[in-house]
Design an enzyme around this catalytic site. Structure first.
Site, PDB file in Angstrom:
ATOM      1  N   ARG A  15       0.833  -1.198   0.000  1.00  0.00           N
ATOM      2  CA  ARG A  15       0.000   0.000   0.000  1.00  0.00           C
ATOM      3  C   ARG A  15       0.876   1.259   0.000  1.00  0.00           C
ATOM      4  O   ARG A  15       2.072   1.199   0.244  1.00  0.00           O
ATOM      5  CB  ARG A  15      -0.919  -0.005   1.231  1.00  0.00           C
ATOM      6  CG  ARG A  15      -1.996  -1.062   1.185  1.00  0.00           C
ATOM      7  CD  ARG A  15      -2.767  -1.153   2.496  1.00  0.00           C
ATOM      8  NE  ARG A  15      -1.961  -1.741   3.575  1.00  0.00           N
ATOM      9  CZ  ARG A  15      -2.385  -1.911   4.820  1.00  0.00           C
ATOM     10  NH1 ARG A  15      -3.606  -1.510   5.150  1.00  0.00           N
ATOM     11  NH2 ARG A  15      -1.608  -2.464   5.724  1.00  0.00           N
ATOM     12  N   LYS A  75       1.613   1.993   7.283  1.00  0.00           N
ATOM     13  CA  LYS A  75       1.937   1.189   8.464  1.00  0.00           C
ATOM     14  C   LYS A  75       2.890   1.938   9.387  1.00  0.00           C
ATOM     15  O   LYS A  75       3.500   2.935   9.025  1.00  0.00           O
ATOM     16  CB  LYS A  75       2.557  -0.152   8.049  1.00  0.00           C
ATOM     17  CG  LYS A  75       1.551  -1.119   7.452  1.00  0.00           C
ATOM     18  CD  LYS A  75       0.365  -1.387   8.382  1.00  0.00           C
ATOM     19  CE  LYS A  75       0.729  -2.183   9.615  1.00  0.00           C
ATOM     20  NZ  LYS A  75      -0.415  -2.357  10.544  1.00  0.00           N
ATOM     21  N   TYR A  94      -0.904   4.563  10.626  1.00  0.00           N
ATOM     22  CA  TYR A  94      -1.261   3.608  11.679  1.00  0.00           C
ATOM     23  C   TYR A  94      -0.033   3.382  12.562  1.00  0.00           C
ATOM     24  O   TYR A  94       1.089   3.259  12.064  1.00  0.00           O
ATOM     25  CB  TYR A  94      -1.677   2.251  11.083  1.00  0.00           C
ATOM     26  CG  TYR A  94      -3.016   2.260  10.381  1.00  0.00           C
ATOM     27  CD1 TYR A  94      -4.200   2.467  11.074  1.00  0.00           C
ATOM     28  CD2 TYR A  94      -3.105   2.034   9.007  1.00  0.00           C
ATOM     29  CE1 TYR A  94      -5.431   2.459  10.429  1.00  0.00           C
ATOM     30  CE2 TYR A  94      -4.324   2.018   8.352  1.00  0.00           C
ATOM     31  CZ  TYR A  94      -5.486   2.236   9.069  1.00  0.00           C
ATOM     32  OH  TYR A  94      -6.696   2.234   8.435  1.00  0.00           O
ATOM     33  N   HIS A  96      -0.530   1.586  16.238  1.00  0.00           N
ATOM     34  CA  HIS A  96      -0.804   0.442  17.123  1.00  0.00           C
ATOM     35  C   HIS A  96       0.268   0.348  18.217  1.00  0.00           C
ATOM     36  O   HIS A  96       1.027  -0.614  18.321  1.00  0.00           O
ATOM     37  CB  HIS A  96      -0.865  -0.861  16.316  1.00  0.00           C
ATOM     38  CG  HIS A  96      -1.908  -0.844  15.234  1.00  0.00           C
ATOM     39  ND1 HIS A  96      -3.255  -0.904  15.518  1.00  0.00           N
ATOM     40  CD2 HIS A  96      -1.805  -0.762  13.878  1.00  0.00           C
ATOM     41  CE1 HIS A  96      -3.941  -0.866  14.380  1.00  0.00           C
ATOM     42  NE2 HIS A  96      -3.086  -0.767  13.375  1.00  0.00           N
ATOM     43  N   GLU A 118      -5.737   4.898  13.716  1.00  0.00           N
ATOM     44  CA  GLU A 118      -6.621   3.941  14.399  1.00  0.00           C
ATOM     45  C   GLU A 118      -7.339   4.498  15.616  1.00  0.00           C
ATOM     46  O   GLU A 118      -8.236   3.846  16.151  1.00  0.00           O
ATOM     47  CB  GLU A 118      -5.842   2.675  14.801  1.00  0.00           C
ATOM     48  CG  GLU A 118      -4.848   2.841  15.924  1.00  0.00           C
ATOM     49  CD  GLU A 118      -3.459   3.233  15.465  1.00  0.00           C
ATOM     50  OE1 GLU A 118      -2.520   3.132  16.268  1.00  0.00           O
ATOM     51  OE2 GLU A 118      -3.322   3.650  14.287  1.00  0.00           O
ATOM     52  N   SER A 220     -21.545 -13.339  24.868  1.00  0.00           N
ATOM     53  CA  SER A 220     -20.241 -13.946  25.133  1.00  0.00           C
ATOM     54  C   SER A 220     -19.909 -13.989  26.629  1.00  0.00           C
ATOM     55  O   SER A 220     -19.343 -13.049  27.174  1.00  0.00           O
ATOM     56  CB  SER A 220     -19.143 -13.186  24.380  1.00  0.00           C
ATOM     57  OG  SER A 220     -17.904 -13.837  24.538  1.00  0.00           O
ATOM     58  N   ASP A 270      -2.584  -6.761  15.422  1.00  0.00           N
ATOM     59  CA  ASP A 270      -1.938  -5.441  15.449  1.00  0.00           C
ATOM     60  C   ASP A 270      -1.951  -4.825  16.840  1.00  0.00           C
ATOM     61  O   ASP A 270      -1.078  -4.035  17.187  1.00  0.00           O
ATOM     62  CB  ASP A 270      -2.646  -4.478  14.488  1.00  0.00           C
ATOM     63  CG  ASP A 270      -2.138  -4.611  13.058  1.00  0.00           C
ATOM     64  OD1 ASP A 270      -0.993  -5.033  12.879  1.00  0.00           O
ATOM     65  OD2 ASP A 270      -2.897  -4.296  12.130  1.00  0.00           O
TER      66      ASP A 270
END
Length: 372
Positions: A15, A75, A94, A96, A118, A220, A270
């Site tokens: 990308r 990234k 991004y 993370h 993010e 859950s 991630d």
């Protein structure tokens, strides 16, 4: 503002931060853009396409980082890229950071202004810059899981949708958010038997309304999670706590009791992953096996379909990038509370609470860091 676009260097990351049409938008707003040669090659965009859009193309990454006021990537910056950052330089990508102390430490030391895709939010508290990649990753999770279920790739030798007279594979999706809904779309479309688990009843209602009886919705609890994971052929981890490390919901003991040849796809990798046995993998070596269970934990899943992913990402990041370039990062972030949520590190300070708490850094309110 001078905006820089380097070529991505993460394993199999094709990308690019800006497409030529996005470059044209920046140029038409009076900004300059510098692009590393071959940055768009992985999405079918050559250097001439960037030149026609008004960018200057340079031969090396160092020139981009040395000259650009804002660097736009896809990234997180790797070690060699972080070494090129300078104080006050804006990095929009991004990150993370919650599971990555070393990256956080080096970004703090760099003095750069780090705005994370993010954690940017919209007026409804959603994550608009994460959503398109979550959509892609959710859909890819089922493709990857179906591939891994083939015997040649370590799986049990099951066809996800079965055939007449042979039951389909059982797919369990943990999390009914954007990743989960897109995984469900693919799993249902391929004819699997599908269950989704979530603690948010509103999400379960939305899934039930959209998919009807083709998806079983389950609240859950620990007992329910264990029951359905034990019975699954494919489990997709689609859990997200925005900006924070993902809780480990599937334990090592649970994995040990799963059927041989079953598959785990950890889309949350991630942010640290939601399976206790997970660790990040690459597109070159995407899987590993623990106790007979195949794990697919590629940390940049959307990089496998870079043309789709880059267009989807540019569609949502472009207005924010233009705002930062047009008003400067301080004013743009002060004007937009949602964009301000994206500020993770600023001039040597950690400005996102979950990251600060995870790594033991002092937390500084974004507003205070911007005013300072």
């Amino acid at each position: 503002m001078l905006v820089g676009v380097p070529k991505e260097i993460k394993n199999r990351e094709y990308r690019v931060g800006l497409l030529p049409e996005s470059v044209h938008e920046f140029v038409s707003h009076g900004h300059s853009v510098i692009v590393e040669s071959a940055a768009g090659q992985g999405v079918g965009q050559d250097d001439d396409a960037y030149r026609r859009a008004g960018a200057e193309v340079v031969d090396d990454r160092e020139a981009v980082y040395e000259r650009a006021e804002m660097v736009i990537k896809v990234k997180e910056p790797l070690t060699e890229e972080r070494a090129l950052l300078s104080p006050g330089q804006i990095l929009f990508t991004y990150f993370h950071l919650a599971p990555d102390y070393r990256q956080t430490r080096e970004l703090v030391d760099s003095g750069a202004v780090c705005i994370a895709y993010e954690t940017v939010t919209d007026a409804h508290g959603r994550l608009p810059l994460l959503a398109p990649m979550s959509q892609v990753a959710g859909r890819l999770s089922i493709q990857a899981g179906a591939y891994c279920l083939e015997r040649a790739h370590g799986g049990a030798g099951l066809l996800l949708g079965g055939v007449p007279g042979v039951p389909p594979a059982r797919v369990v999706v943990i999390g009914g958010g954007v990743v989960g809904e897109n995984a469900l779309t693919m799993a249902v479309g391929m004819g699997a038997e599908v269950v989704v688990l979530d603690r948010d009843v509103d999400k379960l209602r939305r899934v039930a309304s959209h998919f009807g009886s083709t998806v079983k919705t389950v609240y859950s609890t620990k007992a329910a999670l264990e029951q359905y994971v034990m019975d699954a052929d494919l489990v997709v981890g689609a859990v997200l706590v925005a900006g924070a490390e993902t809780p480990k919901l599937v334990t090592r003991a649970m994995v040990r009791r799963m059927r041989q040849g079953s598959v785990l796809v950890d889309v949350a990798i991630d942010q640290g992953g939601c399976f206790e046995t997970s660790h990040p993998t690459t597109h070159d070596e995407p899987t590993f096996v623990v106790d007979g269970v195949v794990h697919y934990c590629v940390a940049n899943m959307p990089g496998a379909v870079p043309r789709t992913s880059t267009h989807a990402l540019n569609n949502v990041t472009l207005p924010y990038g233009l705002a930062i370039a047009g008003r400067g990062y301080r004013q743009a972030l002060m004007d937009d509370p949602g964009l301000r949520q994206g500020l993770n590190v600023c001039n040597g300070q950690v400005t996102f609470r979950a990251v600060a708490e995870e790594h033991g850094f002092p937390f500084v309110e974004p507003e205070a860091a911007l005013r300072g």
